[in-house]
Motif scaffolding. Structure first.
Motif, PDB file in Angstrom:
ATOM      1  N   MET A   1     -60.004  12.842   7.366  1.00  0.00           N
ATOM      2  CA  MET A   1     -61.145  13.132   6.758  1.00  0.00           C
ATOM      3  C   MET A   1     -60.905  14.639   5.861  1.00  0.00           C
ATOM      4  SD  MET A   1     -64.561  15.289   8.117  1.00  0.00           S
ATOM      5  CE  MET A   1     -63.757  16.512   8.309  1.00  0.00           C
ATOM      6  N   SER A   2     -61.284  14.921   4.710  1.00  0.00           N
ATOM      7  CA  SER A   2     -60.723  15.977   4.085  1.00  0.00           C
ATOM      8  C   SER A   2     -61.423  17.274   4.520  1.00  0.00           C
ATOM      9  CB  SER A   2     -61.526  15.791   2.621  1.00  0.00           C
ATOM     10  OG  SER A   2     -61.451  17.105   1.971  1.00  0.00           O
ATOM     11  N   LEU A   3     -60.716  18.176   4.641  1.00  0.00           N
ATOM     12  CA  LEU A   3     -61.222  19.432   5.136  1.00  0.00           C
ATOM     13  C   LEU A   3     -62.156  20.035   4.405  1.00  0.00           C
ATOM     14  CD1 LEU A   3     -57.701  21.316   5.757  1.00  0.00           C
ATOM     15  CD2 LEU A   3     -59.383  20.627   7.424  1.00  0.00           C
ATOM     16  N   LEU A   4     -62.492  19.709   3.197  1.00  0.00           N
ATOM     17  CA  LEU A   4     -63.389  19.868   2.235  1.00  0.00           C
ATOM     18  C   LEU A   4     -64.848  19.545   2.853  1.00  0.00           C
ATOM     19  CD1 LEU A   4     -61.710  19.431  -1.131  1.00  0.00           C
ATOM     20  CD2 LEU A   4     -61.918  21.637   0.062  1.00  0.00           C
ATOM     21  N   LEU A   5     -64.727  18.662   3.656  1.00  0.00           N
ATOM     22  CA  LEU A   5     -66.049  18.090   4.155  1.00  0.00           C
ATOM     23  C   LEU A   5     -66.478  18.553   5.526  1.00  0.00           C
ATOM     24  CD1 LEU A   5     -65.632  14.231   3.110  1.00  0.00           C
ATOM     25  CD2 LEU A   5     -67.214  15.901   2.040  1.00  0.00           C
ATOM     26  N   ARG A   6     -65.694  19.471   6.069  1.00  0.00           N
ATOM     27  CA  ARG A   6     -66.039  19.653   7.560  1.00  0.00           C
ATOM     28  C   ARG A   6     -66.963  20.807   7.293  1.00  0.00           C
ATOM     29  NH1 ARG A   6     -60.217  20.088  11.154  1.00  0.00           N
ATOM     30  NH2 ARG A   6     -59.716  17.834  10.672  1.00  0.00           N
ATOM     31  N   LYS A   7     -67.775  20.737   8.561  1.00  0.00           N
ATOM     32  CA  LYS A   7     -68.892  21.830   8.855  1.00  0.00           C
ATOM     33  C   LYS A   7     -68.000  22.857   9.895  1.00  0.00           C
ATOM     34  CE  LYS A   7     -73.283  19.766   8.083  1.00  0.00           C
ATOM     35  NZ  LYS A   7     -74.626  19.550   8.576  1.00  0.00           N
ATOM     36  N   ARG A   8     -68.443  24.096   9.946  1.00  0.00           N
ATOM     37  CA  ARG A   8     -68.093  24.946  10.796  1.00  0.00           C
ATOM     38  C   ARG A   8     -68.678  24.993  12.185  1.00  0.00           C
ATOM     39  NH1 ARG A   8     -68.061  30.900   8.813  1.00  0.00           N
ATOM     40  NH2 ARG A   8     -66.346  30.324   7.746  1.00  0.00           N
ATOM     41  N   GLY A   9     -68.060  25.403  13.291  1.00  0.00           N
ATOM     42  CA  GLY A   9     -68.470  25.245  14.621  1.00  0.00           C
ATOM     43  C   GLY A   9     -68.605  23.821  15.126  1.00  0.00           C
ATOM     44  N   PHE A  10     -69.758  23.775  16.192  1.00  0.00           N
ATOM     45  CA  PHE A  10     -70.201  22.625  16.842  1.00  0.00           C
ATOM     46  C   PHE A  10     -71.311  22.245  16.619  1.00  0.00           C
ATOM     47  CE2 PHE A  10     -70.292  20.266  20.899  1.00  0.00           C
ATOM     48  CZ  PHE A  10     -68.838  19.700  21.119  1.00  0.00           C
ATOM     49  N   PRO A  11     -71.488  20.760  16.650  1.00  0.00           N
ATOM     50  CA  PRO A  11     -72.797  20.327  16.375  1.00  0.00           C
ATOM     51  C   PRO A  11     -73.907  20.817  17.301  1.00  0.00           C
ATOM     52  CG  PRO A  11     -71.447  18.553  17.137  1.00  0.00           C
ATOM     53  CD  PRO A  11     -70.686  19.613  16.992  1.00  0.00           C
ATOM     54  N   LYS A  12     -75.131  21.101  16.655  1.00  0.00           N
ATOM     55  CA  LYS A  12     -76.174  21.733  17.547  1.00  0.00           C
ATOM     56  C   LYS A  12     -77.447  20.480  17.982  1.00  0.00           C
ATOM     57  CE  LYS A  12     -75.625  26.247  15.648  1.00  0.00           C
ATOM     58  NZ  LYS A  12     -74.924  26.090  14.814  1.00  0.00           N
ATOM     59  N   GLU A  13     -77.973  20.803  19.027  1.00  0.00           N
ATOM     60  CA  GLU A  13     -79.049  19.775  19.602  1.00  0.00           C
ATOM     61  C   GLU A  13     -80.215  19.497  18.462  1.00  0.00           C
ATOM     62  OE1 GLU A  13     -80.556  20.373  23.432  1.00  0.00           O
ATOM     63  OE2 GLU A  13     -78.729  20.512  24.327  1.00  0.00           O
ATOM     64  N   GLY A  14     -80.670  18.338  18.042  1.00  0.00           N
ATOM     65  CA  GLY A  14     -81.543  18.377  16.931  1.00  0.00           C
ATOM     66  C   GLY A  14     -81.009  17.988  15.572  1.00  0.00           C
ATOM     67  N   GLU A  15     -79.638  18.456  15.575  1.00  0.00           N
ATOM     68  CA  GLU A  15     -79.203  18.211  14.099  1.00  0.00           C
ATOM     69  C   GLU A  15     -78.742  16.885  13.756  1.00  0.00           C
ATOM     70  OE1 GLU A  15     -74.862  19.734  12.117  1.00  0.00           O
ATOM     71  OE2 GLU A  15     -75.335  20.310  14.011  1.00  0.00           O
ATOM     72  N   LEU A  16     -79.013  16.483  12.591  1.00  0.00           N
ATOM     73  CA  LEU A  16     -78.670  15.255  12.060  1.00  0.00           C
ATOM     74  C   LEU A  16     -77.321  15.114  11.552  1.00  0.00           C
ATOM     75  CD1 LEU A  16     -81.693  14.390   9.746  1.00  0.00           C
ATOM     76  CD2 LEU A  16     -81.374  13.428  12.038  1.00  0.00           C
ATOM     77  N   VAL A  17     -76.409  14.037  11.952  1.00  0.00           N
ATOM     78  CA  VAL A  17     -74.942  14.084  11.641  1.00  0.00           C
ATOM     79  C   VAL A  17     -74.477  12.837  10.985  1.00  0.00           C
ATOM     80  CG1 VAL A  17     -74.268  15.852  13.405  1.00  0.00           C
ATOM     81  CG2 VAL A  17     -74.458  13.367  14.018  1.00  0.00           C
ATOM     82  N   VAL A  18     -73.662  12.627  10.212  1.00  0.00           N
ATOM     83  CA  VAL A  18     -73.023  11.457  10.006  1.00  0.00           C
ATOM     84  C   VAL A  18     -71.861  10.926  10.658  1.00  0.00           C
ATOM     85  CG1 VAL A  18     -71.712  10.425   7.847  1.00  0.00           C
ATOM     86  CG2 VAL A  18     -73.551  11.903   7.461  1.00  0.00           C
ATOM     87  N   ALA A  19     -71.999   9.652  11.152  1.00  0.00           N
ATOM     88  CA  ALA A  19     -71.113   9.279  12.354  1.00  0.00           C
ATOM     89  C   ALA A  19     -70.488   8.014  11.623  1.00  0.00           C
ATOM     90  CB  ALA A  19     -71.767   9.058  13.453  1.00  0.00           C
TER      91      ALA A  19
END
Length: 265
Positions: free
Chosen positions: A1-19
């Motif tokens: 995956m491209s570094l340009l698409l990364r988010k910082r940190g760790f996913p939080k409860e309630g967050e919508l994520v692409v999987a």
């Protein structure tokens, strides 16, 4: 995956994520989170659908992308549990639309890097990291540039790269929208984080996914509104702030606009 698409940190409860579905089992599925360096998450079969699930592959097929909601997050153990059944059709559509926009901008940046021979490290340090430090999404920033705004002064890129990036953005990212922003200070002495979260959710309920609220650095939050014209955007911003204030109306609660319409600067 491209570094340009990364988010910082760790996913939080309630967050919508692409999987992306990696593997399915009788009692659940393992997915990789595209925005978090392919961090793995687990989806229990009870979180797949409200209906009885005979075959999990009918809902989650290996190799396919989907939108999930984080229901448990443990950064220390690097463990994430996610749910498919708790994601509405509207949330699914809006998140995938946002993902498509981010992918398009990422590919555009990579094309300019190739054209100019600019290394990834230069783009990360001059654009990606400064944007994340300010609570900004790079795809939204470049969409604003496409609408006629200039690159902010805090973007530090080689002149040739910056010039070609702006040219491409204005040619390829046509978004007939007006953007208005405000920075607010939100505190809740007795309600704590939960009340602040509810206030943000209430603000983002205005419109159809056109209002976004992000944490800049406690207690400052950015409200960003997209609309077809300036008047509509400012009206929606006003509505979002009023709804947030309706939640933060108890003793020890405060919401103050510090930048933007009605603010201090």
């Amino acid at each position: 995956m491209s570094l340009l698409l990364r988010k910082r940190g760790f996913p939080k409860e309630g967050e919508l994520v692409v999987a992306t579905v990696k593997e399915t089992f009788k009692h659940g599925a393992v997915v990789t989170l595209d925005e978090y360096g392919d961090l793995e998450a687990f989806v229990h079969i009870s979180e797949v659908s409200l209906k009885w699930v005979r075959n999990i592959s009918d809902y989650l097929r290996v190799g396919h992308k989907t939108v999930l909601k984080v229901i448990r997050s443990d950064p220390e153990k690097l463990q994430v549990d996610a749910s498919l059944r708790r994601v509405s059709k509207k949330e699914q559509a809006e998140k995938m639309m946002e993902w498509s926009r981010r992918v398009k901008v990422s590919k555009m940046i990579e094309a300019v890097m190739k054209e100019t021979g600019t290394p990834l490290e230069t783009v990360v340090s001059g654009l990606i990291e400064p944007a994340l430090d300010r609570g900004r999404e790079v795809h939204e920033l470049l969409e604003e540039v496409a609408s006629g705004e200039e690159l902010p002064s805090w973007v530090k890129l080689p002149p040739e790269f910056a010039e070609r990036l702006v040219e491409r953005a204005r040619r390829e990212l046509k978004r007939p929208t007006y953007v208005v922003k405000a920075v607010v200070k939100m505190t809740s002495r007795f309600g704590g984080v939960e009340r602040l979260r509810k206030a943000a959710e209430e603000g983002m309920s205005v419109g159809n996914g056109q209002v976004r609220i992000t944490l800049i650095g406690s207690p400052r939050y950015m409200i960003r509104v997209e609309a077809g014209d300036r008047q509509q955007a400012e009206e929606m911003l006003s509505q979002a702030i009023e709804r947030m204030k309706s939640v933060l109306s108890g003793p020890g609660d405060e919401l103050v606009v510090v930048e933007g319409p009605g603010g201090g600067s």
